[in-house]
Design an enzyme around this catalytic site. Structure first.
Site, short mmCIF file in Angstrom:
data_model
loop_
_atom_site.label_atom_id
_atom_site.label_comp_id
_atom_site.label_asym_id
_atom_site.label_seq_id
_atom_site.Cartn_x
_atom_site.Cartn_y
_atom_site.Cartn_z
N LEU A 97 0.85 -1.19 0.00
CA LEU A 97 0.00 0.00 0.00
C LEU A 97 0.88 1.24 0.00
O LEU A 97 1.94 1.25 0.62
CB LEU A 97 -0.86 0.03 1.27
CG LEU A 97 -1.92 -1.05 1.39
CD1 LEU A 97 -2.48 -1.08 2.81
CD2 LEU A 97 -3.03 -0.82 0.38
N GLU A 130 -10.43 0.87 7.83
CA GLU A 130 -10.24 -0.27 8.74
C GLU A 130 -8.82 -0.24 9.29
O GLU A 130 -7.94 0.37 8.69
CB GLU A 130 -10.47 -1.57 7.96
CG GLU A 130 -9.36 -1.85 6.97
CD GLU A 130 -9.75 -2.81 5.85
OE1 GLU A 130 -10.61 -2.44 5.03
OE2 GLU A 130 -9.18 -3.90 5.80
N LYS A 132 -5.03 -1.04 10.08
CA LYS A 132 -3.94 -1.71 9.36
C LYS A 132 -3.24 -2.60 10.37
O LYS A 132 -2.61 -2.12 11.32
CB LYS A 132 -2.97 -0.68 8.80
CG LYS A 132 -1.85 -1.30 7.99
CD LYS A 132 -1.07 -0.22 7.26
CE LYS A 132 -0.06 -0.79 6.29
NZ LYS A 132 0.93 -1.67 6.91
N ASP A 134 -0.64 -5.01 12.07
CA ASP A 134 0.82 -5.12 11.96
C ASP A 134 1.23 -6.59 12.09
O ASP A 134 1.64 -7.05 13.15
CB ASP A 134 1.48 -4.28 13.06
CG ASP A 134 2.92 -3.97 12.75
OD1 ASP A 134 3.38 -4.35 11.65
OD2 ASP A 134 3.59 -3.37 13.59
N TYR A 240 -9.04 -9.40 4.73
CA TYR A 240 -9.38 -8.03 4.30
C TYR A 240 -9.33 -7.82 2.79
O TYR A 240 -9.54 -6.72 2.30
CB TYR A 240 -8.50 -7.00 5.00
CG TYR A 240 -7.00 -7.25 4.90
CD1 TYR A 240 -6.37 -7.25 3.66
CD2 TYR A 240 -6.24 -7.48 6.03
CE1 TYR A 240 -5.01 -7.48 3.56
CE2 TYR A 240 -4.88 -7.72 5.94
CZ TYR A 240 -4.27 -7.72 4.71
OH TYR A 240 -2.93 -7.95 4.61
N LYS A 328 -0.79 6.14 8.14
CA LYS A 328 0.04 5.58 9.21
C LYS A 328 -0.07 6.40 10.50
O LYS A 328 -0.23 7.61 10.45
CB LYS A 328 1.51 5.54 8.77
CG LYS A 328 1.77 4.75 7.51
CD LYS A 328 1.47 3.28 7.64
CE LYS A 328 2.56 2.54 8.38
NZ LYS A 328 3.74 2.25 7.59
N CYS A 433 37.73 7.95 1.90
CA CYS A 433 37.00 6.73 2.24
C CYS A 433 37.68 6.04 3.42
O CYS A 433 38.87 5.74 3.36
CB CYS A 433 36.96 5.81 1.03
SG CYS A 433 36.28 4.19 1.41
N CYS A 436 39.21 2.52 2.01
CA CYS A 436 40.30 2.33 1.04
C CYS A 436 41.15 3.59 0.91
O CYS A 436 42.14 3.59 0.18
CB CYS A 436 39.75 1.93 -0.32
SG CYS A 436 38.87 3.23 -1.19
N CYS A 451 32.76 7.36 -2.19
CA CYS A 451 34.14 6.92 -2.39
C CYS A 451 34.36 6.77 -3.89
O CYS A 451 33.52 6.22 -4.60
CB CYS A 451 34.33 5.59 -1.67
SG CYS A 451 35.76 4.68 -2.24
N CYS A 457 37.89 -0.35 -4.05
CA CYS A 457 37.50 -0.19 -2.65
C CYS A 457 36.92 -1.51 -2.17
O CYS A 457 35.89 -1.97 -2.66
CB CYS A 457 36.46 0.92 -2.53
SG CYS A 457 35.81 1.07 -0.85
S1 IVH Z 1 -5.09 -4.24 1.83
C1 IVH Z 1 -4.21 -4.58 -2.59
N1 IVH Z 1 -5.82 -4.03 4.33
O1 IVH Z 1 -0.23 -3.85 4.91
C2 IVH Z 1 -4.17 -4.15 -1.18
N2 IVH Z 1 -3.54 -4.50 3.88
O2 IVH Z 1 1.68 -2.01 3.79
C3 IVH Z 1 -3.80 -5.22 -0.26
N3 IVH Z 1 -2.17 -4.81 5.87
O3 IVH Z 1 0.83 -5.96 2.35
C4 IVH Z 1 -3.61 -4.81 1.12
N4 IVH Z 1 -3.77 -4.52 7.34
O4 IVH Z 1 0.14 -7.01 4.60
C5 IVH Z 1 -4.81 -4.24 3.49
N5 IVH Z 1 -6.61 -3.88 6.49
C6 IVH Z 1 -5.61 -4.09 5.65
C7 IVH Z 1 -4.31 -4.37 6.11
C8 IVH Z 1 -3.29 -4.55 5.18
C9 IVH Z 1 -2.49 -4.79 7.16
C10 IVH Z 1 -0.81 -5.05 5.35
C11 IVH Z 1 -0.70 -5.99 4.19
C12 IVH Z 1 -0.04 -5.20 3.11
C13 IVH Z 1 0.67 -4.15 3.88
C14 IVH Z 1 0.99 -2.94 3.06
#
Ligand code: IVH
Length: 710
Positions: A97, A130, A132, A134, A240, A328, A433, A436, A451, A457
């Site tokens: 994304l 929604e 994201k 981790d 998702y 983010k 450098c 080297c 360098c 090098c």
């Molecule tokens: S959609 C075509 N939805 O974030 C779009 N991704 O930084 C597919 N991820 O590779 C991704 N939560 O692993 C989507 N609610 C969410 C997500 C999500 C986590 C991850 C996913 C993606 C990565 C990109």
């Protein structure tokens, strides 16, 4: 027929059922032999017997190719099973994304979409919002409702087959009802905070590996070769998105997710519909408020265009969809002491300052190194000479703020002048450098000092080699950074081509390699086997492995897809050496390729020494052709198309991007080389010229018919 008698039969006499049973047994026997030999260092069968089992496996697979499993033993040549899973080519690429960091980025995202689709201000676009998650993404393939494959994202095109492990995860149904014949469900594997803490507590009792954070724990647990270990790890999964699908799930993202939920997948309860950026940003703050109580890590909010028809029209850039963005959360911060500044020399000669820090925990990860970017950054200036951190410089001994965002390398973001020790001096960036001694210079407009030693090098040569053997490049098992350094130091490997002559030069009876410190019978044997295995290499990997400046993994794959074969690519590079010529223009015409990248690429192939070294390498290789997705069987692949007049069903940008994704070249003017003119109302001189030249001319509907989008 009993098992024994089937196994004794000639392959020619086997029926399919017996063959399937025997392949399963062979896989098990070979797997056990591999584990005994490679992992436990305790071979259970003689080499000859192993070879015979493997030969029989291959013979049966040759006769019944439909029975060959993605993780067949024949796909594991000589390598230690601990180094890998079978590879899976995704039917639909797994994308990442693009990111936004503030409200303006989200407004801009919405603007861009409306401009692209040609919608006025009055027509709001609806988005889903929604969390994201981790974790790590996983693609689950269901055929007739049965889970048949689970694959990690890998490089987006090729991932790892982790089916056996995915089957151990409770959130992942192995059978679903009411699904299309083919359905790839995509989502995130993650670990909750509570499960993560309990796992680490268990690990510390058994002297096992302690994980830095839940994401690492989830990744480490999913990528276990022994699925019984995965089973004991409390992994979870949120669905998702989807990949290949035989019939659409719904007309909107929201409804599609609801269907996945109906099939038994966990979907995130914080998913809502938003009309425009204001509502999206409001939901972002709501999720941010709840972040600490969710019980699992999230690193932002993902927005997706809700109408799937609009998603289709918006399509993709090289690695990200145009219809989605990740908003983010701000990064995590901590204060610590900068003990020293070290200079590292990279494979392109860049002198990179690295901060050695008093270790500090930032967002759950212990950080002891952080990047300082370049000399201007240390001085408190940006590339244009404007002050950053209000112009405060960074000195050894300073109290500094460390910043970490997700996967991003930690960086030193700020300095507390009130804590600066007495008697410190501004940092003097080296002009030679440190590796080297060659002069290190900064070219006009370049933020980085480099360098000038080139391959003289040792740091550059070694870094290039390390990059060459790295995971996303040649990924040669047993030949990692440490071994490359050792071989380089001893003069056994000076450039990539040397890797492929290593056996001829030092492998006689394996004696020479075996006599070296750290190498035994088995590891020497494995190394040569692993090198052999990589003589055949995908085009994109080879290009990436060369470590050309500005040409990363994604760009390499982009070129591979565009040019298809290595020979065609090389011819194009030679042609493009003439700046402004047709090959140069063609290169610049590739979506996602800018002037800087193009120049760096072409220069690398034109420089005598570098080219020689590449040619020497390629002489040892078989370069696999790259598939040209979407475009291979498209009716407009390879055609030069011109759009003119008013387009009513799509914007010009959309038409161009779609045509290019189908392998066409879009040009702005009509010439004898034009294959097709798409003319909307108001077409003028171009239509006339096309008529004179006898160029086929169609209208917008004709175009949509042709590409199958009508
Ligand atoms: S959609 C075509 N939805 O974030 C779009 N991704 O930084 C597919 N991820 O590779 C991704 N939560 O692993 C989507 N609610 C969410 C997500 C999500 C986590 C991850 C996913 C993606 C990565 C990109």
């Amino acid at each position: 027929m009993s098992r024994q008698s089937a196994a004794a039969l000639d392959v020619e006499d086997l029926n399919e059922e017996d063959a399937r049973a025997e392949l399963a047994r062979l896989a098990e026997a070979l797997g056990a032999a591999n584990t005994a030999y490679h992992r436990d260092d305790a071979p259970e069968i003689a080499d000859a017997e192993y070879d015979a089992l493997k030969a029989r496996n291959s013979a049966i697979e040759a006769r019944f190719p439909q029975l060959k499993q993605a993780d067949s033993p024949s796909e594991r040549i000589g390598a230690d099973p601990a180094d890998g899973f079978a590879k899976v080519t995704h039917a639909v690429r797994m994308l990442s994304l693009s990111n936004g960091f503030d409200d303006a980025d989200i407004e801009e995202f919405d603007d861009r979409i409306r401009r692209y689709l040609g919608l006025g201000d009055a027509a709001p676009v609806t988005y889903t919002a929604e969390p994201k998650i981790d974790g790590l993404s996983l693609s689950l393939r269901y055929e007739s409702g049965h889970l048949v494959q689970a694959a990690t994202r890998g490089d987006g095109a090729v991932g790892e087959n982790v089916t056996a492990n995915a089957r151990t995860i409770d959130d992942i149904p192995t059978r679903i009802d009411g699904a299309p014949d083919v359905l790839e469900v995509r989502g995130e594997v993650y670990m909750s905070h509570a499960d993560f803490a309990a796992l680490n507590a268990r690990q510390s009792k058994t002297a096992g590996k302690i994980f830095a954070n839940p994401r690492n724990a989830a990744a480490g647990s999913l990528r276990q070769l022994d699925s019984e270990i995965t089973r004991q790890r409390p992994l979870r999964f949120f669905a998702y998105a989807w990949g290949e699908i035989s019939t659409p799930l719904a007309e909107t993202q929201m409804a599609a997710i609801a269907r996945l939920s109906g099939m038994g997948f966990q979907t995130n309860p914080l998913t809502v519909l938003c009309k425009g950026p204001d509502e999206m940003i409001a939901h972002y703050h709501e999720i941010e408020q709840q972040r600490a109580e969710l019980g699992y890590d999230i690193d932002g909010v993902v927005y997706k265009v809700n109408e799937l028809e609009l998603q289709r029209r918006l399509g993709f850039r090289s690695t990200t969809p145009r219809w989605a963005i990740a908003h983010k959360f701000p990064a995590e911060l901590a204060w610590t002491r900068l003990e020293a500044i070290h200079i590292q020399v990279g494979r392109t000669g860049a002198l990179s300052p690295v901060a050695r820090l008093t270790p500090v925990t930032v967002g759950g990860v212990v950080v002891s190194n952080a990047t300082l970017h370049n000399e201007d950054y240390i001085k408190g200036r940006d590339a244009k000479g404007n002050p950053i951190r209000e112009g405060k410089d960074i000195r050894e001994g300073d109290r500094v703020q460390v910043y970490r965002a997700g996967d991003v390398i930690p960086k030193v973001a700020d300095v507390d002048l009130s804590k600066r020790p007495e008697g410190t001096a501004p940092y003097a960036f080296p002009t030679t450098c440190p590796e080297c001694g060659s002069e290190a210079i900064r070219e006009e407009g370049d933020a980085v000092r480099r360098c000038t030693g080139g391959l003289v090098c040792p740091a550059q040569a070694v870094e290039k080699l390390k990059h060459f053997v790295s995971r996303a490049a040649f990924d040669i098992e047993g030949l990692g950074a440490k071994q490359v350094e050792q071989f380089y130091r001893d003069g056994w490997i000076r450039e990539p081509a040397d890797i492929f002559t290593l056996k001829d030069r030092y492998g006689q009876g394996m004696q020479q390699l075996k006599n070296r410190e750290g190498w035994g019978d088995k590891s020497a044997h494995n190394l040569f086997a692993a090198i052999e295995q990589k003589r055949q290499i995908p085009f994109g990997r080879l290009l990436f492995a060369l470590g050309i400046r500005h040409v990363g993994e994604q760009a390499s794959n982009l070129f591979a897809r565009f040019y298809g074969t290595w020979d065609e690519f090389i011819a194009a590079m030679d042609g493009a050496a003439e700046r402004g010529g047709p090959e140069w223009e063609r290169l610049l015409g590739i979506d996602g390729v800018g002037e800087v990248m193009a120049r760096s690429l072409v220069t690398s192939f034109a420089q005598f020494h570098e080219r020689d070294s590449i040619d020497r390498l390629v002489a040892h290789l078989t370069v696999e052709e790259a598939a040209r997705p979407d475009s291979a069987d498209s009716p407009v692949a390879g055609k030069t198309v011109v759009f003119t007049g008013t387009l009513e069903k799509m914007t010009r940008a959309e038409a161009k991007a779609r045509a290019e994704s189908l392998g066409a070249k879009v040009s702005g003017s009509v010439s004898a080389k034009t294959d097709l003119l798409v003319a909307g109302p108001g077409a003028g001189s171009k239509a006339k010229k096309a008529a004179e030249l006898g160029v086929e001319t169609i209208d917008e509907d004709g175009w949509l018919d042709l590409i199958g989008d009508a």
